[in-house]
Scaffold this motif. Sequence first.
Motif, PDB file in Angstrom:
ATOM      1  N   GLY A  16       0.801  -1.212   0.000  1.00  0.00           N
ATOM      2  CA  GLY A  16       0.000   0.000   0.000  1.00  0.00           C
ATOM      3  C   GLY A  16       0.836   1.265   0.000  1.00  0.00           C
ATOM      4  N   SER A  17       0.138   2.393   0.131  1.00  0.00           N
ATOM      5  CA  SER A  17       0.792   3.702   0.065  1.00  0.00           C
ATOM      6  C   SER A  17       0.331   4.593   1.212  1.00  0.00           C
ATOM      7  N   LEU A  18       1.189   5.508   1.580  1.00  0.00           N
ATOM      8  CA  LEU A  18       0.874   6.554   2.545  1.00  0.00           C
ATOM      9  C   LEU A  18       1.606   7.819   2.127  1.00  0.00           C
ATOM     10  N   ARG A  19       1.043   8.967   2.485  1.00  0.00           N
ATOM     11  CA  ARG A  19       1.750  10.219   2.277  1.00  0.00           C
ATOM     12  C   ARG A  19       1.892  10.930   3.611  1.00  0.00           C
ATOM     13  N   LEU A  20       3.126  11.181   3.981  1.00  0.00           N
ATOM     14  CA  LEU A  20       3.418  11.923   5.200  1.00  0.00           C
ATOM     15  C   LEU A  20       3.609  13.395   4.870  1.00  0.00           C
ATOM     16  N   SER A  21       3.186  14.240   5.792  1.00  0.00           N
ATOM     17  CA  SER A  21       3.362  15.685   5.643  1.00  0.00           C
ATOM     18  C   SER A  21       4.189  16.226   6.796  1.00  0.00           C
ATOM     19  N   CYS A  22       4.927  17.266   6.505  1.00  0.00           N
ATOM     20  CA  CYS A  22       5.740  17.921   7.528  1.00  0.00           C
ATOM     21  C   CYS A  22       5.662  19.419   7.281  1.00  0.00           C
ATOM     22  N   ALA A  23       5.322  20.157   8.318  1.00  0.00           N
ATOM     23  CA  ALA A  23       5.228  21.611   8.212  1.00  0.00           C
ATOM     24  C   ALA A  23       6.101  22.254   9.286  1.00  0.00           C
ATOM     25  N   ALA A  24       6.921  23.200   8.861  1.00  0.00           N
ATOM     26  CA  ALA A  24       7.791  23.934   9.781  1.00  0.00           C
ATOM     27  C   ALA A  24       7.332  25.388   9.846  1.00  0.00           C
ATOM     28  N   SER A  25       7.366  25.941  11.051  1.00  0.00           N
ATOM     29  CA  SER A  25       6.938  27.328  11.213  1.00  0.00           C
ATOM     30  C   SER A  25       7.706  27.975  12.355  1.00  0.00           C
ATOM     31  N   GLY A  26       7.573  29.300  12.444  1.00  0.00           N
ATOM     32  CA  GLY A  26       8.138  29.998  13.579  1.00  0.00           C
ATOM     33  C   GLY A  26       9.563  30.467  13.419  1.00  0.00           C
ATOM     34  N   THR A  27      10.046  30.505  12.186  1.00  0.00           N
ATOM     35  CA  THR A  27      11.407  30.969  11.981  1.00  0.00           C
ATOM     36  C   THR A  27      11.436  32.107  10.969  1.00  0.00           C
ATOM     37  N   PHE A  29      14.233  32.614   9.433  1.00  0.00           N
ATOM     38  CA  PHE A  29      15.247  32.145   8.499  1.00  0.00           C
ATOM     39  C   PHE A  29      14.628  31.186   7.486  1.00  0.00           C
ATOM     40  N   ARG A  30      15.259  31.102   6.343  1.00  0.00           N
ATOM     41  CA  ARG A  30      14.777  30.180   5.323  1.00  0.00           C
ATOM     42  C   ARG A  30      15.122  28.747   5.714  1.00  0.00           C
ATOM     43  N   ILE A  31      14.254  27.818   5.384  1.00  0.00           N
ATOM     44  CA  ILE A  31      14.541  26.407   5.583  1.00  0.00           C
ATOM     45  C   ILE A  31      15.486  25.960   4.479  1.00  0.00           C
ATOM     46  N   ASP A  32      16.632  25.435   4.884  1.00  0.00           N
ATOM     47  CA  ASP A  32      17.649  25.033   3.923  1.00  0.00           C
ATOM     48  C   ASP A  32      17.471  23.588   3.478  1.00  0.00           C
ATOM     49  N   VAL A  33      17.160  22.726   4.432  1.00  0.00           N
ATOM     50  CA  VAL A  33      16.997  21.299   4.156  1.00  0.00           C
ATOM     51  C   VAL A  33      15.877  20.753   5.030  1.00  0.00           C
ATOM     52  N   MET A  34      15.080  19.871   4.447  1.00  0.00           N
ATOM     53  CA  MET A  34      14.076  19.125   5.221  1.00  0.00           C
ATOM     54  C   MET A  34      14.423  17.645   5.102  1.00  0.00           C
ATOM     55  N   ASN A  35      14.442  16.993   6.228  1.00  0.00           N
ATOM     56  CA  ASN A  35      14.832  15.596   6.285  1.00  0.00           C
ATOM     57  C   ASN A  35      13.707  14.732   6.857  1.00  0.00           C
ATOM     58  N   TRP A  36      13.621  13.525   6.345  1.00  0.00           N
ATOM     59  CA  TRP A  36      12.760  12.502   6.951  1.00  0.00           C
ATOM     60  C   TRP A  36      13.655  11.381   7.487  1.00  0.00           C
ATOM     61  N   CYS A  95      10.442  14.220  11.120  1.00  0.00           N
ATOM     62  CA  CYS A  95      10.878  15.264  10.191  1.00  0.00           C
ATOM     63  C   CYS A  95      11.846  16.187  10.932  1.00  0.00           C
ATOM     64  N   LYS A  96      12.899  16.569  10.252  1.00  0.00           N
ATOM     65  CA  LYS A  96      13.851  17.516  10.822  1.00  0.00           C
ATOM     66  C   LYS A  96      14.063  18.658   9.835  1.00  0.00           C
ATOM     67  N   ALA A  97      13.870  19.858  10.343  1.00  0.00           N
ATOM     68  CA  ALA A  97      14.071  21.064   9.524  1.00  0.00           C
ATOM     69  C   ALA A  97      15.392  21.709   9.908  1.00  0.00           C
ATOM     70  N   VAL A  98      16.152  22.100   8.909  1.00  0.00           N
ATOM     71  CA  VAL A  98      17.420  22.788   9.136  1.00  0.00           C
ATOM     72  C   VAL A  98      17.349  24.141   8.449  1.00  0.00           C
ATOM     73  N   THR A  99      17.560  25.195   9.225  1.00  0.00           N
ATOM     74  CA  THR A  99      17.468  26.531   8.663  1.00  0.00           C
ATOM     75  C   THR A  99      18.818  26.992   8.130  1.00  0.00           C
ATOM     76  N   THR A 100      18.817  28.107   7.450  1.00  0.00           N
ATOM     77  CA  THR A 100      20.051  28.632   6.867  1.00  0.00           C
ATOM     78  C   THR A 100      21.036  29.101   7.925  1.00  0.00           C
ATOM     79  N   GLN A 103      20.194  25.936  12.370  1.00  0.00           N
ATOM     80  CA  GLN A 103      19.391  25.467  13.494  1.00  0.00           C
ATOM     81  C   GLN A 103      18.574  24.264  13.044  1.00  0.00           C
ATOM     82  N   SER A 104      18.630  23.192  13.834  1.00  0.00           N
ATOM     83  CA  SER A 104      17.872  21.981  13.521  1.00  0.00           C
ATOM     84  C   SER A 104      16.735  21.818  14.511  1.00  0.00           C
ATOM     85  N   SER A 105      15.584  21.445  13.989  1.00  0.00           N
ATOM     86  CA  SER A 105      14.410  21.227  14.836  1.00  0.00           C
ATOM     87  C   SER A 105      13.702  19.954  14.395  1.00  0.00           C
ATOM     88  N   TRP A 106      13.299  19.159  15.379  1.00  0.00           N
ATOM     89  CA  TRP A 106      12.632  17.892  15.111  1.00  0.00           C
ATOM     90  C   TRP A 106      11.148  17.979  15.430  1.00  0.00           C
TER      91      TRP A 106
END
Length: 116
Positions: A16-27, A29-36, A95-100, A103-106
């Motif tokens: 089967g299939s699934l779609r995961l979503s990840c949303a980053a907010s509160g910065t 700075f630009r998000i440089d990389v998004m990781n799963w 999901c981990k967001a890395v800003t320019t 800064q990394s946030s999980w």
Amino acid sequence: QVQVVESGGGLVQAGGSLRLSCAASGTIFRIDVMNWYRQAPGKQRELVAFITSGGNTKYVDSVKGRFTISWGNAKNTVYLQMSSLKPEDTGVYYCKAVTTNSQSSWGQGTQVTVSS
């Protein structure tokens, strides 16, 4: 502090299939990389895929050809489309967001369970 929120996990049968979503907010700075990442029971957390602000992507070998990471239309949102799921894909997906400013946030994680 960047807030990261994942959603979209669940229980699915093998193949089967699934779609995961990840949303980053509160910065400001630009998000440089998004990781799963994912963590299976009793195993270390592993990087599954990432996408850069320029759209470059990379995947762990075990998901190549089955998973696709992409930016969403909403700002700082990414998706992980997972197809042909296998029981070994089971785990908590983070999901981990890395800003320019490097800064990394999980996020809190979302459970994916693939039944055989």
